[in-house]
Write a protein that holds these residues in place. Structure first.
Motif, PDB file in Angstrom:
ATOM      1  N   UNK A   1      -5.175 -13.769  -2.509  1.00  0.00           N
ATOM      2  CA  UNK A   1      -5.183 -14.466  -1.361  1.00  0.00           C
ATOM      3  C   UNK A   1      -4.405 -13.663  -0.026  1.00  0.00           C
ATOM      4  N   UNK A   2      -4.148 -12.791  -0.375  1.00  0.00           N
ATOM      5  CA  UNK A   2      -3.670 -11.647   1.176  1.00  0.00           C
ATOM      6  C   UNK A   2      -3.839 -10.049   1.043  1.00  0.00           C
ATOM      7  N   UNK A   3      -4.070  -9.221   0.226  1.00  0.00           N
ATOM      8  CA  UNK A   3      -4.287  -8.326   0.328  1.00  0.00           C
ATOM      9  C   UNK A   3      -5.872  -7.552   0.657  1.00  0.00           C
ATOM     10  N   UNK A   4      -6.247  -8.233  -0.045  1.00  0.00           N
ATOM     11  CA  UNK A   4      -8.121  -8.139   0.207  1.00  0.00           C
ATOM     12  C   UNK A   4      -8.006  -7.718   1.980  1.00  0.00           C
ATOM     13  N   UNK A   5      -7.526  -8.726   2.777  1.00  0.00           N
ATOM     14  CA  UNK A   5      -8.141  -9.381   4.349  1.00  0.00           C
ATOM     15  C   UNK A   5      -6.994  -8.611   4.578  1.00  0.00           C
ATOM     16  N   UNK A   6      -5.999  -7.412   4.172  1.00  0.00           N
ATOM     17  CA  UNK A   6      -4.205  -7.112   4.940  1.00  0.00           C
ATOM     18  C   UNK A   6      -4.542  -5.402   4.883  1.00  0.00           C
ATOM     19  N   UNK A   7      -4.525  -5.129   6.279  1.00  0.00           N
ATOM     20  CA  UNK A   7      -4.527  -3.094   5.643  1.00  0.00           C
ATOM     21  C   UNK A   7      -3.354  -3.012   6.077  1.00  0.00           C
ATOM     22  N   UNK A   8      -2.361  -2.333   4.603  1.00  0.00           N
ATOM     23  CA  UNK A   8      -1.042  -2.264   5.063  1.00  0.00           C
ATOM     24  C   UNK A   8      -1.024  -0.486   4.344  1.00  0.00           C
ATOM     25  N   UNK A   9      -0.732   0.187   5.221  1.00  0.00           N
ATOM     26  CA  UNK A   9       0.295   1.444   4.212  1.00  0.00           C
ATOM     27  C   UNK A   9       1.034   1.661   2.817  1.00  0.00           C
ATOM     28  N   UNK A  10       1.813   0.424   2.985  1.00  0.00           N
ATOM     29  CA  UNK A  10       2.519  -0.387   1.506  1.00  0.00           C
ATOM     30  C   UNK A  10       3.529  -0.952   1.897  1.00  0.00           C
ATOM     31  N   UNK A  11       3.252  -1.067   0.470  1.00  0.00           N
ATOM     32  CA  UNK A  11       3.800  -2.711   0.241  1.00  0.00           C
ATOM     33  C   UNK A  11       5.425  -1.885  -0.136  1.00  0.00           C
ATOM     34  N   UNK A  12       6.946  -2.845  -0.264  1.00  0.00           N
ATOM     35  CA  UNK A  12       8.290  -2.992  -0.194  1.00  0.00           C
ATOM     36  C   UNK A  12       7.807  -4.480  -0.588  1.00  0.00           C
ATOM     37  N   UNK A  13       8.926  -4.330  -2.012  1.00  0.00           N
ATOM     38  CA  UNK A  13       9.110  -6.045  -2.667  1.00  0.00           C
ATOM     39  C   UNK A  13      10.734  -6.021  -1.828  1.00  0.00           C
ATOM     40  N   UNK A  14      11.120  -7.403  -1.229  1.00  0.00           N
ATOM     41  CA  UNK A  14      12.235  -7.255  -1.327  1.00  0.00           C
ATOM     42  C   UNK A  14      13.286  -7.334  -2.846  1.00  0.00           C
ATOM     43  N   UNK A  15      14.257  -6.987  -2.864  1.00  0.00           N
ATOM     44  CA  UNK A  15      15.317  -6.755  -3.790  1.00  0.00           C
ATOM     45  C   UNK A  15      15.540  -7.945  -3.854  1.00  0.00           C
ATOM     46  N   UNK A  16      15.828  -7.991  -5.655  1.00  0.00           N
ATOM     47  CA  UNK A  16      15.572  -7.080  -6.247  1.00  0.00           C
ATOM     48  C   UNK A  16      14.510  -8.304  -7.282  1.00  0.00           C
ATOM     49  N   UNK A  17      14.464  -9.924  -6.730  1.00  0.00           N
ATOM     50  CA  UNK A  17      13.366 -10.539  -7.448  1.00  0.00           C
ATOM     51  C   UNK A  17      11.952 -10.581  -7.718  1.00  0.00           C
ATOM     52  N   UNK A  18      11.252  -9.666  -5.866  1.00  0.00           N
ATOM     53  CA  UNK A  18      10.074  -9.311  -5.793  1.00  0.00           C
ATOM     54  C   UNK A  18       9.690  -8.229  -5.714  1.00  0.00           C
ATOM     55  N   UNK A  19      10.658  -7.544  -7.135  1.00  0.00           N
ATOM     56  CA  UNK A  19      10.379  -5.784  -7.416  1.00  0.00           C
ATOM     57  C   UNK A  19       9.180  -5.931  -8.432  1.00  0.00           C
ATOM     58  N   UNK A  20       9.234  -6.438  -9.389  1.00  0.00           N
ATOM     59  CA  UNK A  20       8.191  -6.604 -10.418  1.00  0.00           C
ATOM     60  C   UNK A  20       6.792  -7.004  -9.651  1.00  0.00           C
ATOM     61  N   UNK A  21       7.236  -7.975  -9.297  1.00  0.00           N
ATOM     62  CA  UNK A  21       5.247  -8.096  -8.256  1.00  0.00           C
ATOM     63  C   UNK A  21       5.196  -7.006  -7.340  1.00  0.00           C
ATOM     64  N   UNK A  22       5.742  -6.677  -6.753  1.00  0.00           N
ATOM     65  CA  UNK A  22       5.485  -5.778  -5.957  1.00  0.00           C
ATOM     66  C   UNK A  22       4.731  -4.549  -6.511  1.00  0.00           C
ATOM     67  N   UNK A  23       5.643  -4.493  -8.177  1.00  0.00           N
ATOM     68  CA  UNK A  23       5.270  -2.860  -8.414  1.00  0.00           C
ATOM     69  C   UNK A  23       3.554  -3.328 -10.189  1.00  0.00           C
ATOM     70  N   UNK A  24       3.469  -4.136  -9.769  1.00  0.00           N
ATOM     71  CA  UNK A  24       2.388  -4.884 -10.377  1.00  0.00           C
ATOM     72  C   UNK A  24       1.168  -4.020  -9.153  1.00  0.00           C
TER      73      UNK A  24
ATOM     74  N   UNK B   1       1.439  -2.722  -6.650  1.00  0.00           N
ATOM     75  CA  UNK B   1       0.804  -1.679  -5.789  1.00  0.00           C
ATOM     76  C   UNK B   1      -0.340  -0.795  -6.899  1.00  0.00           C
ATOM     77  N   UNK B   2      -0.387  -0.995  -8.248  1.00  0.00           N
ATOM     78  CA  UNK B   2      -1.145  -0.298  -9.031  1.00  0.00           C
ATOM     79  C   UNK B   2      -1.862  -1.107  -8.659  1.00  0.00           C
ATOM     80  N   UNK B   3      -2.495  -2.594  -8.735  1.00  0.00           N
ATOM     81  CA  UNK B   3      -3.964  -3.253  -8.676  1.00  0.00           C
ATOM     82  C   UNK B   3      -4.097  -3.174  -7.771  1.00  0.00           C
ATOM     83  N   UNK B   4      -3.526  -2.907  -6.382  1.00  0.00           N
ATOM     84  CA  UNK B   4      -4.333  -2.344  -4.966  1.00  0.00           C
ATOM     85  C   UNK B   4      -4.559  -1.278  -4.918  1.00  0.00           C
ATOM     86  N   UNK B   5      -3.674  -0.248  -5.940  1.00  0.00           N
ATOM     87  CA  UNK B   5      -3.534   1.157  -4.988  1.00  0.00           C
ATOM     88  C   UNK B   5      -3.022   1.650  -4.116  1.00  0.00           C
ATOM     89  N   UNK B   6      -2.393   0.457  -3.470  1.00  0.00           N
ATOM     90  CA  UNK B   6      -0.961   0.685  -2.038  1.00  0.00           C
ATOM     91  C   UNK B   6      -0.071   1.436  -2.669  1.00  0.00           C
TER      92      UNK B   6
END
Length: 475
Positions: free
Chosen positions: A59-82, A84-89
């Motif tokens: 929905x979002x990462x395919x069309x978004x150019x970014x250098x980093x991801x940052x999950x808002x602590x703490x609930x979003x951290x697991x999603x941000x981690x997944x 990061x690995x999936x998109x290699x960001x």
């Protein structure tokens, strides 16, 4: 399944694992609500986490150019981690509070100022949690302008974030989520109506505008300045296209005046130490003021007043130098307390004057602590009509766009002299540290050709200012 089917499937799964609850709840913003979204439970459901990360990625990462991801602590951290690995960001982690030891950093990970960071969050009500993360990322010089969230509660968070130059994309709006649950017979039409009425009637409070002052052009900041000298200095910088302050640490009037004849057109501010001049005279002041008028620069007497209020008032108004009669602004220590500002505020006699309060120093081993700096800023904000800004080293020292960050200790190459003075480069102080006016002394004064060297500093500082306000801070 198509994306629409995947979203419906996710909505139903979130209901079934009790991540969407109906009843009576209170949100972080203090709002009473009949529906509550609790994504913390998904850590026990890997297939749900995987579905969310897949949807956000498509929905979002395919069309978004970014250098980093940052999950808002703490609930979003697991999603941000997944993600990061999936998109290699690369991922960054924001702490809720700084460590009391080690680096004391709020943002963990490897990054450079000017890089773009996409924020990942679970739910937005007022937007305050996202803005806390945005604030800390921007303090580090990172560009934080987009957030991807799972649920927009449609209670004003999107608007609050937009006010702070943050755009959001959401997998669901609350209305959309409720409609899906009704269609799949998970909640009644009556409950859906109750939630929709609640959404129409209840909005989250507005949140603080945290717009980064360093990204605003000088012209705009002049409009926001409450001190007349700060306003004038912003306008001079914009007009002359220079944010260079020259520190004329010379001991004779002739050498100072000769130097200013050569470099006056390149500077916005001249910093003096009047008590080191060996042949001081009233004629020198007359000629100095004449040069300031001709070349359109202001005069800062770097007196660093640090006594009780009554004494400072006398030092400012009386004695041999009568600083109040010719200096547009002065530097002051906050160490004696608020009395020093009260005294100077009462000593202006209706004449426009300004104060730069010393909040940080560039010398190695100085004794100013973060707590001291914080209290200094709090003290200064009580005197908006007196304050020009702060002598400091970091953009995080203060946020008010109408105040000026005056940063000394600058040379074309990072060095350290034999007396503990640490020098930073123009690029570093402008892009990373947030300087507005940059003080250069020996780098110009001791040069074989002060005029050509002043032009070099002027050009490189202005180039980095333009890079900063354009948002193109690629280091």
């Amino acid at each position: 399944m198509c994306d629409e089917q995947k979203l419906e499937h996710l909505a139903v799964k979130l209901f079934e694992i009790n991540a969407v609850k109906f009843g009576e709840f209170t949100t972080k913003s203090g709002i009473k609500t009949p529906v509550y979204f609790d994504l913390r439970v998904i850590v026990s459901y890997p297939e749900v986490m995987q579905l969310i990360s897949n949807l956000i990625h498509d929905f979002a990462l395919k069309d978004t150019k970014c250098d980093h991801l940052c999950g808002v602590p703490y609930t979003a951290l697991p999603i941000a981690t997944l993600l990061s690995v999936q998109a290699n960001i690369p991922m960054l982690m924001r702490r809720k509070e700084a460590k009391a030891y080690g680096t004391k950093k709020m943002i963990e990970g490897h990054y450079k100022a000017g890089q773009k960071c996409l924020i990942i969050e679970d739910v937005v009500t007022s937007g305050s949690s996202v803005l806390e993360t945005v604030k800390d990322l921007r303090k580090e010089g990172l560009v934080a302008e987009e957030a991807v969230i799972i649920l927009d509660r449609e209670q004003g968070g999107r608007q609050n974030l937009a006010t702070n130059d943050v755009a959001i994309k959401s997998l669901f709006t609350m209305s959309n989520l409720i409609n899906i649950l009704v269609e799949h017979n998970k909640i009644s039409a009556q409950m859906a109506l109750k939630v929709k009425n609640y959404l129409n009637d209840t909005k989250a409070p507005a949140v603080e505008n945290i717009q980064d002052r360093t990204l605003l052009p000088y012209e705009k900041r002049a409009e926001l300045a409450t001190n007349s000298i700060a306003k004038e200095l912003f306008n001079i910088m914009a007009t002359k296209k220079t944010n260079l302050c020259l520190s004329v640490d010379l001991t004779t009037t002739t050498s100072i005046l000769d130097l200013l004849e050569k470099v006056g057109e390149h500077v916005c501010l001249v910093k003096t130490h009047i008590d080191i001049i060996e042949d001081f005279s009233a004629d020198f002041i007359t000629r100095l003021k004449s040069l300031a008028k001709r070349f359109n620069f202001l005069i800062l007497e770097d007196r660093k007043y640090a006594d009780i209020g009554n004494t400072v008032s006398l030092q400012y108004l009386k004695g041999l130098y009568k600083v109040a009669e010719w200096a547009d602004c002065v530097t002051v220590h906050s160490l004696p307390g608020e009395g020093i500002l009260k005294a100077l505020n009462n000593s202006t006699n209706g004449v426009s004057q300004g104060v730069f309060l010393l909040a940080e120093m560039s010398s190695e081993g100085n004794l100013i602590t973060p707590d001291y700096t914080e209290e200094t800023v709090k003290m200064a904000l009580k005197y908006p009509n007196l304050m020009c800004g702060f002598v400091c080293q970091n953009k995080s020292t203060f946020k008010e766009p109408g105040l000026i960050q005056l940063t000394p200790g600058v040379q074309l190459e990072s060095t350290k002299d034999g007396l503990g003075q640490v020098y930073n480069t123009p690029e570093k102080v402008m892009l990373e540290k947030g300087a507005d006016v940059v003080v250069v002394g020996r780098g110009i004064v001791a040069a074989k050709s002060p005029e050509s060297q002043a032009l070099v500093y002027k050009d490189v500082l202005w180039k980095n200012y333009l890079k900063r306000v354009s948002g193109k801070m690629e280091l």
